[in-house]
Scaffold this motif. Structure first.
Motif, PDB file in Angstrom:
ATOM      1  N   ASN A 137       0.818  -1.210   0.000  1.00 40.97           N
ATOM      2  CA  ASN A 137       0.000   0.000   0.000  1.00 40.97           C
ATOM      3  C   ASN A 137       0.855   1.264   0.000  1.00 40.97           C
ATOM      4  N   GLN A 138       2.004   1.224   0.666  1.00 44.00           N
ATOM      5  CA  GLN A 138       2.880   2.393   0.654  1.00 44.00           C
ATOM      6  C   GLN A 138       3.473   2.620  -0.739  1.00 44.00           C
ATOM      7  N   LYS A 139       3.698   1.555  -1.474  1.00 41.66           N
ATOM      8  CA  LYS A 139       4.209   1.667  -2.844  1.00 41.66           C
ATOM      9  C   LYS A 139       3.230   2.438  -3.734  1.00 41.66           C
ATOM     10  N   PHE A 140       1.943   2.365  -3.393  1.00 44.86           N
ATOM     11  CA  PHE A 140       0.919   3.068  -4.168  1.00 44.86           C
ATOM     12  C   PHE A 140       0.518   4.405  -3.557  1.00 44.86           C
ATOM     13  N   GLY A 141       1.318   4.896  -2.613  1.00 44.60           N
ATOM     14  CA  GLY A 141       1.103   6.245  -2.096  1.00 44.60           C
ATOM     15  C   GLY A 141       0.249   6.356  -0.858  1.00 44.60           C
ATOM     16  N   PHE A 142      -0.158   5.235  -0.275  1.00 43.47           N
ATOM     17  CA  PHE A 142      -0.931   5.298   0.956  1.00 43.47           C
ATOM     18  C   PHE A 142      -0.028   5.762   2.097  1.00 43.47           C
ATOM     19  N   VAL A 143      -0.581   6.597   2.971  1.00 49.18           N
ATOM     20  CA  VAL A 143       0.162   7.157   4.092  1.00 49.18           C
ATOM     21  C   VAL A 143      -0.484   6.669   5.391  1.00 49.18           C
ATOM     22  N   ARG A 144       0.345   6.206   6.307  1.00 51.78           N
ATOM     23  CA  ARG A 144      -0.141   5.732   7.608  1.00 51.78           C
ATOM     24  C   ARG A 144      -0.785   6.885   8.361  1.00 51.78           C
ATOM     25  N   THR A 145      -1.986   6.634   8.897  1.00 55.61           N
ATOM     26  CA  THR A 145      -2.704   7.674   9.649  1.00 55.61           C
ATOM     27  C   THR A 145      -2.762   7.390  11.142  1.00 55.61           C
ATOM     28  N   HIS A 146      -2.948   6.133  11.521  1.00 55.26           N
ATOM     29  CA  HIS A 146      -3.026   5.799  12.942  1.00 55.26           C
ATOM     30  C   HIS A 146      -3.033   4.279  13.127  1.00 55.26           C
ATOM     31  N   VAL A 147      -2.961   3.885  14.376  1.00 54.46           N
ATOM     32  CA  VAL A 147      -2.955   2.470  14.752  1.00 54.46           C
ATOM     33  C   VAL A 147      -4.008   2.271  15.834  1.00 54.46           C
ATOM     34  N   THR A 148      -4.753   1.178  15.746  1.00 47.79           N
ATOM     35  CA  THR A 148      -5.719   0.832  16.785  1.00 47.79           C
ATOM     36  C   THR A 148      -5.457  -0.594  17.257  1.00 47.79           C
ATOM     37  N   GLU A 149      -5.884  -0.878  18.470  1.00 47.80           N
ATOM     38  CA  GLU A 149      -5.804  -2.254  18.974  1.00 47.80           C
ATOM     39  C   GLU A 149      -6.984  -3.027  18.423  1.00 47.80           C
ATOM     40  N   LYS A 150      -6.763  -4.301  18.132  1.00 46.86           N
ATOM     41  CA  LYS A 150      -7.846  -5.127  17.598  1.00 46.86           C
ATOM     42  C   LYS A 150      -7.640  -6.578  17.999  1.00 46.86           C
ATOM     43  N   VAL A 151      -8.740  -7.259  18.256  1.00 51.82           N
ATOM     44  CA  VAL A 151      -8.723  -8.702  18.422  1.00 51.82           C
ATOM     45  C   VAL A 151      -9.209  -9.287  17.098  1.00 51.82           C
ATOM     46  N   TRP A 152      -8.354 -10.048  16.425  1.00 50.37           N
ATOM     47  CA  TRP A 152      -8.633 -10.581  15.104  1.00 50.37           C
ATOM     48  C   TRP A 152      -9.460 -11.863  15.199  1.00 50.37           C
ATOM     49  N   ASN A 153      -9.957 -12.335  14.072  1.00 51.22           N
ATOM     50  CA  ASN A 153     -10.827 -13.524  14.035  1.00 51.22           C
ATOM     51  C   ASN A 153     -10.194 -14.767  14.630  1.00 51.22           C
ATOM     52  N   ASP A 154      -8.864 -14.837  14.639  1.00 49.71           N
ATOM     53  CA  ASP A 154      -8.204 -16.005  15.222  1.00 49.71           C
ATOM     54  C   ASP A 154      -7.976 -15.850  16.719  1.00 49.71           C
ATOM     55  N   GLY A 155      -8.522 -14.761  17.307  1.00 42.80           N
ATOM     56  CA  GLY A 155      -8.396 -14.519  18.740  1.00 42.80           C
ATOM     57  C   GLY A 155      -7.133 -13.776  19.134  1.00 42.80           C
ATOM     58  N   THR A 156      -6.272 -13.485  18.179  1.00 43.77           N
ATOM     59  CA  THR A 156      -5.016 -12.783  18.440  1.00 43.77           C
ATOM     60  C   THR A 156      -5.275 -11.298  18.608  1.00 43.77           C
ATOM     61  N   LYS A 157      -4.658 -10.723  19.646  1.00 48.42           N
ATOM     62  CA  LYS A 157      -4.704  -9.274  19.834  1.00 48.42           C
ATOM     63  C   LYS A 157      -3.448  -8.689  19.191  1.00 48.42           C
ATOM     64  N   GLU A 158      -3.664  -7.878  18.155  1.00 44.12           N
ATOM     65  CA  GLU A 158      -2.549  -7.287  17.418  1.00 44.12           C
ATOM     66  C   GLU A 158      -3.021  -5.958  16.845  1.00 44.12           C
ATOM     67  N   ASP A 159      -2.131  -5.002  16.764  1.00 45.18           N
ATOM     68  CA  ASP A 159      -2.490  -3.695  16.232  1.00 45.18           C
ATOM     69  C   ASP A 159      -2.998  -3.790  14.794  1.00 45.18           C
ATOM     70  N   GLU A 160      -3.954  -2.903  14.475  1.00 43.86           N
ATOM     71  CA  GLU A 160      -4.421  -2.718  13.108  1.00 43.86           C
ATOM     72  C   GLU A 160      -3.887  -1.364  12.650  1.00 43.86           C
ATOM     73  N   VAL A 161      -3.179  -1.367  11.529  1.00 45.14           N
ATOM     74  CA  VAL A 161      -2.546  -0.160  11.016  1.00 45.14           C
ATOM     75  C   VAL A 161      -3.446   0.410   9.913  1.00 45.14           C
ATOM     76  N   HIS A 162      -3.729   1.714  10.002  1.00 43.93           N
ATOM     77  CA  HIS A 162      -4.647   2.393   9.083  1.00 43.93           C
ATOM     78  C   HIS A 162      -3.862   3.331   8.156  1.00 43.93           C
ATOM     79  N   TYR A 163      -4.293   3.378   6.885  1.00 43.94           N
ATOM     80  CA  TYR A 163      -3.649   4.206   5.859  1.00 43.94           C
ATOM     81  C   TYR A 163      -4.716   4.912   5.039  1.00 43.94           C
ATOM     82  N   GLU A 164      -4.293   6.011   4.376  1.00 45.92           N
ATOM     83  CA  GLU A 164      -5.176   6.676   3.445  1.00 45.92           C
ATOM     84  C   GLU A 164      -4.408   7.138   2.219  1.00 45.92           C
ATOM     85  N   LEU A 165      -5.159   7.287   1.145  1.00 45.98           N
ATOM     86  CA  LEU A 165      -4.649   7.844  -0.101  1.00 45.98           C
ATOM     87  C   LEU A 165      -5.621   8.931  -0.509  1.00 45.98           C
ATOM     88  N   ILE A 166      -5.151  10.171  -0.609  1.00 48.05           N
ATOM     89  CA  ILE A 166      -5.990  11.257  -1.066  1.00 48.05           C
ATOM     90  C   ILE A 166      -5.903  11.301  -2.589  1.00 48.05           C
TER      91      ILE A 166
END
Length: 167
Positions: A137-166
């Protein structure tokens, strides 16, 4: 070199959508926000309806005539900078991973977003450990905006990294 092509599915392509989505859910069950058992029970009309929107697109990657990957984009009408589109549901068959094919996904989805009459921003997220997604996603110009905590479908707690492209 293999013969790859990507195509936006329409309502009549619902059997292809069903096939590749169920394959993705069975191959990588913890990557998606749904599961194989729930979606295998969908009626044909549900599969058709998933392809019947002006505010979303599902693309399938083919090697020759065989579907080998899928990806989606959908409009979110609640973005802070105007209408926002969300990238979702990307999956490649294990046999074709690490060949740079995510480029085709990004080009198709960003192209679709640029053609949409209201979208001015595209967002995407990934698990912090998914470095392939980060680099793509960074190769296509997406820029990291923030990180949130998340519990994923496999039960793992791991950060979710958010990006945007204007756009």
């Amino acid at each position: 070199m293999s013969d790859y092509s990507i195509r936006k599915l329409d309502v009549d392509d619902w059997p292809i959508f069903k096939q590749i989505r169920l394959e993705a859910l069975s191959t990588d069950p913890f990557v998606f926000g749904s599961n194989y058992v729930a979606e295998a029970e969908h009626s044909d009309d549900v599969w058709r309806d998933g392809l019947n929107s002006q505010d979303g697109a599902i693309f399938v990657l083919f090697e020759g005539d065989a579907p080998i990957g899928m990806t989606g984009i959908g409009v979110k009408h609640d973005g802070p900078t105007g209408t926002t589109a969300l990238l979702w549901g990307s999956w490649l068959a294990p046999k074709v991973r690490s060949r740079g094919l995510s480029k085709v996904f990004y080009e198709a989805r960003i192209g679709w977003a640029r053609q949409h009459p209201t979208i001015n921003r595209v967002i995407v997220t990934h698990r912090a450990s998914n470095l392939a997604s980060k680099f793509a996603n960074q190769k296509f110009g997406f820029v990291r905006t923030h990180v949130t905590e998340k519990v994923w479908n496999d039960g793992t707690k791991e950060d979710e990294v958010h990006y945007e492209l204007i756009l």
